[in-house]
Motif scaffolding. Structure first.
Motif, PDB file in Angstrom:
ATOM      1  N   TRP A   1       0.930  -1.303   0.038  1.00  0.00           N
ATOM      2  CA  TRP A   1       0.072  -0.141  -0.035  1.00  0.00           C
ATOM      3  C   TRP A   1       1.052   1.204   0.237  1.00  0.00           C
TER       4      TRP A   1
ATOM      5  N   ILE B   1     -10.193   8.805  -4.628  1.00  0.00           N
ATOM      6  CA  ILE B   1      -9.610   7.489  -3.766  1.00  0.00           C
ATOM      7  C   ILE B   1     -10.182   6.486  -3.787  1.00  0.00           C
TER       8      ILE B   1
ATOM      9  N   HIS C   1     -10.090   4.390  -6.836  1.00  0.00           N
ATOM     10  CA  HIS C   1      -8.795   3.593  -7.049  1.00  0.00           C
ATOM     11  C   HIS C   1      -8.711   2.580  -5.923  1.00  0.00           C
TER      12      HIS C   1
ATOM     13  N   GLY D   1      -8.926   2.933  -2.914  1.00  0.00           N
ATOM     14  CA  GLY D   1      -8.183   3.286  -1.648  1.00  0.00           C
ATOM     15  C   GLY D   1      -8.937   3.392  -0.329  1.00  0.00           C
TER      16      GLY D   1
ATOM     17  N   LEU E   1      -3.475   3.709  -0.711  1.00  0.00           N
ATOM     18  CA  LEU E   1      -3.728   3.300  -1.981  1.00  0.00           C
ATOM     19  C   LEU E   1      -2.970   1.928  -2.239  1.00  0.00           C
TER      20      LEU E   1
END
Length: 246
Positions: free
Chosen positions: A177, A220, A223, A225, A243
């Protein structure tokens, strides 16, 4: 609406009342979104009008350097390149529609560093700490969407501090991450309002629209995240973005 009708020779009126407040809110959301899109298009047009003559100046400056040598010319070219780079970053941030943007390889540490010059005038009175680790870690994503999201977060942090404070930007990689933290020592956000962050048209600022943070959360989440927010009123706020590397 009101409709008359008869019952046993007596005239009555039937009144129908509808609550259209939600429809009005929806209409306002659409109207405000269109206005913001128009402002983005206007900003993009102005940036192009400024960028074109600066590009011409850069070309003539390079020709001048071929026939004349002076230290000032190198300084002029360097400053001109900075101005063009700033305009390019501002152009990417101001794009109103990023939904059709393609996924490309991105080094988010570089993008974070490229945004700070956009706030150069406001940073003179603030302490800025850049803790950029694990540069070169690549994720797949929409570059302009990320630029706009980080721009909004940094802008909010600066505005929360006013004329003094500490802005800290962190980037590191851990357990597949990418972690990005943007912290300020500003006014902070009350706990009861934290759960509303990211909601369109909800803002902790008196003149805010809430669309900036909405764009951050949307980007976010799109994606894959996660966003975590810690805040203490009077001490500051930290946005922690995570992410995944896919």
């Amino acid at each position: 609406m009101c409709f008359p009708y008869l019952i046993k020779g007596n005239v009555f009126a039937q009144i129908i009342i509808r609550d259209i407040s939600y429809r009005k809110i929806a209409e306002k959301l659409v109207s405000d979104s269109e206005k913001l899109a128009s402002l983005g298009q206007l900003a993009a047009g102005i940036i192009h009008e400024i960028k074109n003559p600066l590009t011409s100046v850069k070309g003539f400056l390079q020709l001048l350097k071929e026939s004349y040598s002076h230290a000032y010319l190198d300084t002029m070219e360097s400053e001109l390149n900075k101005a063009l780079e700033t305009l390019q970053n501002l152009l990417q941030v101001s794009k109103p529609d990023l939904q059709e943007e393609s996924f490309i390889p991105i080094d988010l540490s570089e993008e974070l560093s490229s945004i700070l010059p956009l706030f150069q005038e406001k940073l003179y009175s603030l302490e800025v700490e850049m803790d950029i680790r694990d540069s070169g870690v690549i994720i797949m994503g929409k570059k302009n969407s990320f630029l706009k999201a980080f721009f909004n977060l940094i802008k909010n942090a600066i505005e929360a501090m006013g004329d003094s404070g500490n802005l800290k930007i962190e980037h590191y990689y851990q357990n597949r991450w990418v972690h990005i933290k943007i912290s300020d020592t500003g006014v902070g956000i009350p706990q009861e309002k934290l759960k509303m962050l990211g909601t369109p048209f909800f803002s902790t600022k008196t003149d805010g629209t809430g669309l900036g943070l909405n764009q951050v959360y949307t980007t976010i989440h799109d994606h894959g995240g996660i966003i975590l927010v810690d805040s203490v009123v009077g001490k500051g706020t930290r946005f922690h973005i995570q992410l995944p590397i896919k």
